[in-house]
Design an enzyme around this catalytic site. Structure first.
Site, PDB file in Angstrom:
ATOM      1  N   GLY A 160       0.841  -1.195   0.000  1.00  0.00           N
ATOM      2  CA  GLY A 160       0.000   0.000   0.000  1.00  0.00           C
ATOM      3  C   GLY A 160       0.875   1.243   0.000  1.00  0.00           C
ATOM      4  O   GLY A 160       1.929   1.264   0.644  1.00  0.00           O
ATOM      5  N   LYS A 161       0.451   2.247  -0.733  1.00  0.00           N
ATOM      6  CA  LYS A 161       1.165   3.529  -0.728  1.00  0.00           C
ATOM      7  C   LYS A 161       0.378   4.421   0.233  1.00  0.00           C
ATOM      8  O   LYS A 161      -0.538   5.153  -0.175  1.00  0.00           O
ATOM      9  CB  LYS A 161       1.195   4.074  -2.158  1.00  0.00           C
ATOM     10  CG  LYS A 161       2.328   5.019  -2.436  1.00  0.00           C
ATOM     11  CD  LYS A 161       2.509   5.207  -3.934  1.00  0.00           C
ATOM     12  CE  LYS A 161       3.257   6.471  -4.253  1.00  0.00           C
ATOM     13  NZ  LYS A 161       4.599   6.594  -3.718  1.00  0.00           N
TER      14      LYS A 161
END
Ligand code: PPE
Length: 307
Positions: A160-161
């Site tokens: 996940g960013k």
């Protein structure tokens, strides 16, 4: 507002609003606790006089995967966000630049459970030159191994960013700059090389291209592009552990990222890397990358979405 970053319109929650009106309430949940997700995408001028977004579908897919990992349900679908990105480029008349989609949690409840606070979305575009300097692209930059570790894989969801994860990157980046370097390289909690503050890392030794495995790093879209381009050039690519001292004795080290593109490193912790300037593999992959984004490599036309 940061100096220099301005434009006409910003897409927010389904509407195009004036740049100066794209504001949020101080109780915006993401502002307090950092749970939000974002992307960084680039748009390039192509040789035919048009302009195109690089790997738009993959970036928007990763944005939604980041939201999914973080239990955030975006009220817009991927097609809508893709179209919002293209529309932002058109209305801001930006033929080449950087695109920042953001999904965040709005105001309502406070406390760690965001409960029913609205999930909001925005797209901002702006001109952005060479992330680590024009000079860095040619001469290579100076990096230091950070005193900060990359988060443990069970602390940072690396696929996940996530906004809050970037505190770790900011600490490392600022330390590097204050110490007179251009960029920070982070080791994971086992002491193995993971990635830089906002880029993936590659090294070359004995003609083989090596890069850390996906466990403790962001699955970079530029990383994937460069691996494919390297294989097209007949290079062997190994995804596997790299130690700090392996970097010191590498023939070449370089970074990849949407913002950084392909940036060579000429020195790490006061050790000269290779010949102390951009090496031939980095140069070849830079050229291959810039050919693709300018529409000069028909094999990868499907990576370009024309605005
Ligand atoms: N690792 C990290 C931690 C990272 O933030 C990025 C992108 C990458 C690897 C490379 O991923 P990709 O862009 O898919 O190749 N960093 C973004 C943020 C830069 C910023 O300063 O903001 C970017 O390059 O857009």
């Amino acid at each position: 507002m940061a100096a220099g970053i301005t434009g006409e319109k910003i897409w927010i929650d389904g509407e195009m609003v004036d740049w100066a009106d794209a504001n949020v309430h101080i109780l915006t949940h993401t502002l307090h606790y950092g749970l939000g997700v974002f992307e960084g995408i680039r748009c390039y001028r192509t040789d035919d006089g048009r302009s195109a977004v690089f790997r738009l579908t993959e970036h928007v897919r990763r944005l939604f995967e980041s939201a999914h990992i973080n239990l955030m349900e975006c009220p817009f679908d991927q097609a809508t966000v893709q179209e919002a990105i293209l529309e932002c480029l058109r209305v801001n008349r930006l033929p080449e630049g950087y695109i920042r989609p953001l999904i965040f949690i709005g105001d309502g409840a406070m406390g760690l459970n965001p409960a029913d606070n609205p999930i909001r979305a925005a797209v901002i575009v702006w001109p952005w030159g060479k992330y680590l300097g024009e000079d860095g692209m040619e001469r290579g930059i100076r990096a230091k191994v950070s005193t900060f570790s990359r988060h443990h894989v069970n602390a940072k969801m690396t696929k996940g960013k996530t906004c809050g994860d970037y505190v770790n990157s900011i600490l490392a980046k600022r330390e590097a700059l204050l110490d007179g370097y251009d960029e920070a390289i982070l080791l994971d909690t086992q002491g193995l090389v993971s990635e830089a503050s906002g880029e993936n890392l590659f090294m070359v030794r004995g003609g083989i291209l090596r890069t850390p495995p996906l466990q403790t790093i962001l699955e970079g879209i530029t990383r994937d592009s460069v691996i494919r381009l390297a294989k097209d050039k007949g290079l062997e690519v190994i995804e596997g552990s790299i130690t700090r001292d392996e970097l010191y004795v590498a023939d070449e080290v370089f970074l990849t990222g949407t913002a950084a593109e392909v940036t060579p490193i000429r020195e790490i912790d006061h050790r000269r890397i290779g010949e102390g300037h951009r090496g031939p593999v980095a140069q070849m992959l830079q050229e291959a990358f810039f050919d693709v984004v300018a529409g000069r490599n028909a094999k990868y036309d499907h990576w370009l979405t024309h605005v």
